[in-house]
Design an enzyme around this catalytic site. Structure first.
Site, PDB file in Angstrom:
ATOM      1  N   HIS A  62      29.690   3.927  27.677  1.00 28.35           N
ATOM      2  CA  HIS A  62      29.908   4.851  26.547  1.00 28.35           C
ATOM      3  C   HIS A  62      29.910   4.128  25.205  1.00 28.35           C
ATOM      4  O   HIS A  62      29.762   4.768  24.167  1.00 28.35           O
ATOM      5  CB  HIS A  62      31.143   5.733  26.767  1.00 28.35           C
ATOM      6  CG  HIS A  62      32.456   5.089  26.480  1.00 28.35           C
ATOM      7  ND1 HIS A  62      33.229   4.505  27.448  1.00 28.35           N
ATOM      8  CD2 HIS A  62      33.158   4.970  25.320  1.00 28.35           C
ATOM      9  CE1 HIS A  62      34.348   4.044  26.898  1.00 28.35           C
ATOM     10  NE2 HIS A  62      34.326   4.311  25.608  1.00 28.35           N
ATOM     11  N   ASP A 116      30.680   3.712  34.129  1.00 29.58           N
ATOM     12  CA  ASP A 116      30.816   3.407  32.696  1.00 29.58           C
ATOM     13  C   ASP A 116      30.645   1.902  32.481  1.00 29.58           C
ATOM     14  O   ASP A 116      31.600   1.186  32.173  1.00 29.58           O
ATOM     15  CB  ASP A 116      32.184   3.902  32.203  1.00 29.58           C
ATOM     16  CG  ASP A 116      32.289   3.906  30.690  1.00 29.58           C
ATOM     17  OD1 ASP A 116      31.250   3.684  30.020  1.00 29.58           O
ATOM     18  OD2 ASP A 116      33.410   4.111  30.184  1.00 29.58           O
ATOM     19  N   SER A 201      37.738   0.110  24.291  1.00 29.31           N
ATOM     20  CA  SER A 201      36.718   0.359  25.312  1.00 29.31           C
ATOM     21  C   SER A 201      35.738  -0.786  25.440  1.00 29.31           C
ATOM     22  O   SER A 201      35.357  -1.413  24.447  1.00 29.31           O
ATOM     23  CB  SER A 201      35.914   1.603  24.969  1.00 29.31           C
ATOM     24  OG  SER A 201      36.631   2.724  25.356  1.00 29.31           O
TER      25      SER A 201
END
Ligand code: ARG
Length: 240
Positions: A62, A116, A201
């Site tokens: 992402h 991811d 992230s």
């Protein structure tokens, strides 16, 4: 100014409900050579990563997509810079390297559905020893990043770290809807207080010096019974 007892009680309650200092609940990290910050064309750091080869960074899928409320587009290699080993974003330590290629897991659609994971190939190798990738069961882990230090707090200019326990898959499945043990790991205390947060992230989850996961998603940050979810890298060894 004098504060009445009921007002004081309310103040204590409100202040203790605000997530503590941190990544969330952690502390400033020493320089870690293989920890990577990903910067966009404006120089804004938007995600973390880890050097797994001298010219390759693993991050979250992402992180390779730029989203606003209404738009969504792929980040192109030429607009990305990997800041390798630069713990203080306002300093000049480590290496700022251009990105030559972006690979994203082909089945990635949405963080909650998993896969991811992405890799960035650097324009040139850096003289830094990469981190090794390993699998993990329940263990004490450390997560690193420059993300928010609380749900409503600003991201950090200096690398931070926090220790979080990796939880058993059955516990993760009970707390995270759609949890997929093959491709995910979850970590955090039942009472919350320590976690990764927005901006972390793609950053590394480390057990015994080895990279076991990358920061993927969570509901809020450091909330009770809401462990952080990480991509289980051992599942993707043949791809990364
Ligand atoms: N999706 C976030 C990011 O893009 C990471 C969220 C991690 N949240 C958590 N509570 N562990 O930076």
């Amino acid at each position: 100014m004098r504060i009445s007892a009921p007002v004081f009680a309310v103040l204590v309650l409100v202040l203790s409900a605000v997530p503590a200092d941190a990544i969330v609940g952690g502390r400033e990290a020493p320089a870690v050579p293989w920890v990577v910050a990903l910067a966009d064309r404006a120089g804004t750091v938007f995600c973390g990563g880890a050097l797994i080869d001298r010219d390759r960074v693993v991050t979250a899928a992402h992180c390779t997509i730029e989203r606003t409320a209404v738009t969504k587009r792929d980040r192109r290699p030429e607009e990305l810079t990997a800041l390798v080993g630069r713990a203080d974003l306002d300093g000049g330590d480590g290496h700022a390297v251009a990105v030559r290629a972006v690979w994203r897991h082909p089945d990635f659609t949405d963080v909650a559905a998993g896969h991811d994971v992405a890799t960035l190939t650097l324009a040139e190798p850096v003289p830094v020893r990469p981190v090794r990738v390993a699998d993990t069961g329940p263990a004490r882990a450390t997560v690193y990043g420059w993300g928010r230090t609380g749900e409503l707090k600003a991201p950090s200019r200096r690398l931070r770290q926090v220790e979080v326990p990796i939880r058993a898959d059955a516990e993760c499945a009970a707390e995270v809807p759609g949890y997929r043990p093959e491709g995910m790991v979850c970590a955090g205390y039942p009472e919350g207080g320590k976690d990764a947060c927005e901006g972390d992230s793609g950053g590394p989850l480390i057990v015994d010096g080895a990279l076991v996961g990358v920061v993927s998603f969570g509901r809020g940050c450091a909330r009770p019974d809401q462990p952080g979810v990480y991509t289980r890298l051992s599942r993707y060894l043949d791809l990364i």
